[in-house]
Design a protein around this motif. Structure first.
Motif, PDB file in Angstrom:
ATOM      1  N   ALA A   1      35.056  25.745  50.099  1.00  0.00           N
ATOM      2  CA  ALA A   1      34.380  26.823  49.379  1.00  0.00           C
ATOM      3  C   ALA A   1      35.429  27.691  48.682  1.00  0.00           C
ATOM      4  N   VAL A   2      35.251  27.908  47.386  1.00  0.00           N
ATOM      5  CA  VAL A   2      36.199  28.710  46.618  1.00  0.00           C
ATOM      6  C   VAL A   2      35.453  29.760  45.811  1.00  0.00           C
ATOM      7  N   LEU A   3      36.139  30.869  45.564  1.00  0.00           N
ATOM      8  CA  LEU A   3      35.657  31.880  44.627  1.00  0.00           C
ATOM      9  C   LEU A   3      36.296  31.558  43.286  1.00  0.00           C
ATOM     10  N   ALA A   4      35.482  31.267  42.287  1.00  0.00           N
ATOM     11  CA  ALA A   4      36.000  30.816  41.004  1.00  0.00           C
ATOM     12  C   ALA A   4      35.305  31.561  39.873  1.00  0.00           C
ATOM     13  N   PRO A   5      35.911  31.568  38.672  1.00  0.00           N
ATOM     14  CA  PRO A   5      35.253  32.199  37.523  1.00  0.00           C
ATOM     15  C   PRO A   5      33.853  31.631  37.323  1.00  0.00           C
ATOM     16  N   ALA A   6      32.922  32.474  36.978  1.00  0.00           N
ATOM     17  CA  ALA A   6      31.522  32.067  36.849  1.00  0.00           C
ATOM     18  C   ALA A   6      31.381  30.900  35.879  1.00  0.00           C
ATOM     19  N   GLY A   7      30.683  29.866  36.338  1.00  0.00           N
ATOM     20  CA  GLY A   7      30.358  28.735  35.484  1.00  0.00           C
ATOM     21  C   GLY A   7      31.448  27.691  35.331  1.00  0.00           C
ATOM     22  N   ASP A   8      32.618  27.851  36.000  1.00  0.00           N
ATOM     23  CA  ASP A   8      33.716  26.919  35.777  1.00  0.00           C
ATOM     24  C   ASP A   8      33.662  25.674  36.644  1.00  0.00           C
ATOM     25  N   VAL A   9      33.118  25.749  37.847  1.00  0.00           N
ATOM     26  CA  VAL A   9      33.037  24.577  38.710  1.00  0.00           C
ATOM     27  C   VAL A   9      31.645  24.517  39.311  1.00  0.00           C
ATOM     28  N   ALA A  10      31.332  23.363  39.935  1.00  0.00           N
ATOM     29  CA  ALA A  10      29.975  23.140  40.453  1.00  0.00           C
ATOM     30  C   ALA A  10      29.650  24.103  41.576  1.00  0.00           C
ATOM     31  N   LYS A  11      28.389  24.532  41.622  1.00  0.00           N
ATOM     32  CA  LYS A  11      27.940  25.475  42.642  1.00  0.00           C
ATOM     33  C   LYS A  11      26.776  24.890  43.429  1.00  0.00           C
ATOM     34  N   ASP A  12      26.574  25.477  44.598  1.00  0.00           N
ATOM     35  CA  ASP A  12      25.426  25.137  45.422  1.00  0.00           C
ATOM     36  C   ASP A  12      25.400  23.674  45.828  1.00  0.00           C
ATOM     37  N   ALA A  13      26.525  23.010  45.857  1.00  0.00           N
ATOM     38  CA  ALA A  13      26.569  21.631  46.339  1.00  0.00           C
ATOM     39  C   ALA A  13      26.800  21.641  47.839  1.00  0.00           C
ATOM     40  N   PRO A  14      26.171  20.740  48.584  1.00  0.00           N
ATOM     41  CA  PRO A  14      26.340  20.760  50.045  1.00  0.00           C
ATOM     42  C   PRO A  14      27.730  20.298  50.450  1.00  0.00           C
TER      43      PRO A  14
ATOM     44  N   LEU B   1      40.758  24.986  38.801  1.00  0.00           N
ATOM     45  CA  LEU B   1      39.564  25.812  39.016  1.00  0.00           C
ATOM     46  C   LEU B   1      39.230  26.696  37.822  1.00  0.00           C
ATOM     47  N   GLY B   2      40.086  26.673  36.795  1.00  0.00           N
ATOM     48  CA  GLY B   2      39.828  27.493  35.616  1.00  0.00           C
ATOM     49  C   GLY B   2      40.171  28.951  35.783  1.00  0.00           C
ATOM     50  N   VAL B   3      41.044  29.284  36.742  1.00  0.00           N
ATOM     51  CA  VAL B   3      41.438  30.679  36.967  1.00  0.00           C
ATOM     52  C   VAL B   3      42.478  31.083  35.921  1.00  0.00           C
ATOM     53  N   PRO B   4      42.313  32.214  35.240  1.00  0.00           N
ATOM     54  CA  PRO B   4      43.324  32.663  34.271  1.00  0.00           C
ATOM     55  C   PRO B   4      44.681  32.831  34.931  1.00  0.00           C
ATOM     56  N   LEU B   5      45.751  32.591  34.176  1.00  0.00           N
ATOM     57  CA  LEU B   5      47.094  32.645  34.744  1.00  0.00           C
ATOM     58  C   LEU B   5      47.666  34.057  34.812  1.00  0.00           C
TER      59      LEU B   5
END
Length: 303
Positions: free
Chosen positions: A288-301, A98-102
């Motif tokens: 549904a996940v909370l992820a760093p802005a712009g790292d994974v796709a958004k608004d997909a059904p 998900l691109g979350v910092p470690l």
């Protein structure tokens, strides 16, 4: 949101509860209403379950290792809520995807300013997972590692290396039929992996794209211990492309049929007993996940 921190996780094991308040304050300073739950072991799992069942929370941030994260993902999917991950374990594979910092403080800041995205989740015989189902060598190695003593991340890595060496003395054998959408494959292998998204190259084994909308299906084509040792190193280092002893397929569904009553498998790192056939399917963009802005796709059904 609820913030559930597993104080038994590798990062927090030597920390005081005040460390939890520091993390909670990062979210509060960003304008979030946060309830902190600092729990250990089984109490942390119970707190995760209770938080997702509580209608007061629409988002649950979970700090822990891959086991805690996998359980939290299943709860998020079942309750239709948003999951945030603070990577506090040894491998943190789903968080990496998900691109979350470690670093936990950097991760908290990234999530506090993050966006809700939808990513893939899968299940095997009704049991949800976010990373993998493995048969053969990997679950055997985990069982052997559990018999060894280790008290740190480094100790766990050393125990894993010793367990792999022990497992390779008598490599397991899996005889199975893989039923994919357009293909039937009979395999005789020591290692079979089904991942929630194809595994990326050049790093630890996690999916580069958490929205790939396909499973990755891998099996070893050799049972020689030297080949299997090379394959284990390839998985650890992310050198799987064009590997001569690894076959790979992609599909949203796969059924694994075996002539046995039970099969031991690792599901997101936990060894469990499953009853064949193993029916594995993926739910594209189902979590549904909370992820760093712009790292994974958004608004997909959701599917």
């Amino acid at each position: 949101m609820a913030l559930v921190l597993n104080s038994d996780s590798g990062t927090l094991r030597t920390c005081e509860p005040s460390a939890g308040e520091e993390i909670a304050d990062i979210f509060r300073e960003a304008g979030h209403d946060v309830s902190l739950h600092w729990k250990a072991g089984k109490e942390a799992i119970a707190a995760i379950e209770a938080a997702f069942a509580n209608d007061d929370y629409d988002t649950v941030i979970v700090g822990g290792g891959d086991g805690s994260v996998s359980f939290a993902a299943s709860q998020a999917y079942e309750h239709g809520k948003v999951l945030g991950i603070l990577p506090l374990g040894t491998m943190n594979l789903f968080a990496r995807a998900l691109g979350v910092p470690l670093d936990m403080h950097e991760a908290a800041r990234a999530l506090a300013a993050g966006e809700v995205s939808r990513v893939d989740i899968a299940d095997v015989n009704g049991r949800l997972f976010v990373h993998h189902v493995t048969l053969g060598l990997h679950p055997k190695m985990i069982r052997l590692r559990q018999e060894l003593d280790y008290g740190s991340r480094f100790g766990k890595l050393m125990a894993s290396a010793k367990a792999l060496r022990l497992a390779l003395r008598r490599p397991p054998i899996i005889r199975a039929r893989l039923s994919l959408a357009n293909e039937e494959i009979d395999v005789e292998t020591a290692a079979l992996v089904v991942s929630n998204g194809p595994l990326g190259d050049g790093h630890l084994p996690y999916a580069d794209d958490p929205c790939a909308e396909t499973l990755g299906i891998y099996f070893a084509t050799s049972r020689k211990w030297t080949d299997l040792l090379e394959l284990a190193a390839a998985f650890a280092l992310g050198r799987m492309s064009d590997n001569p002893i690894l076959s790979m397929r992609r599909s949203q569904r796969v059924t694994i049929s075996m002539q046995r009553a039970e099969a031991r498998a690792s599901v997101d790192g936990e060894v469990v007993t499953l009853k064949p056939p193993l029916k594995i399917r993926q739910y594209p963009r189902g979590l549904a996940v909370l992820a760093p802005a712009g790292d994974v796709a958004k608004d997909a059904p959701a599917q």
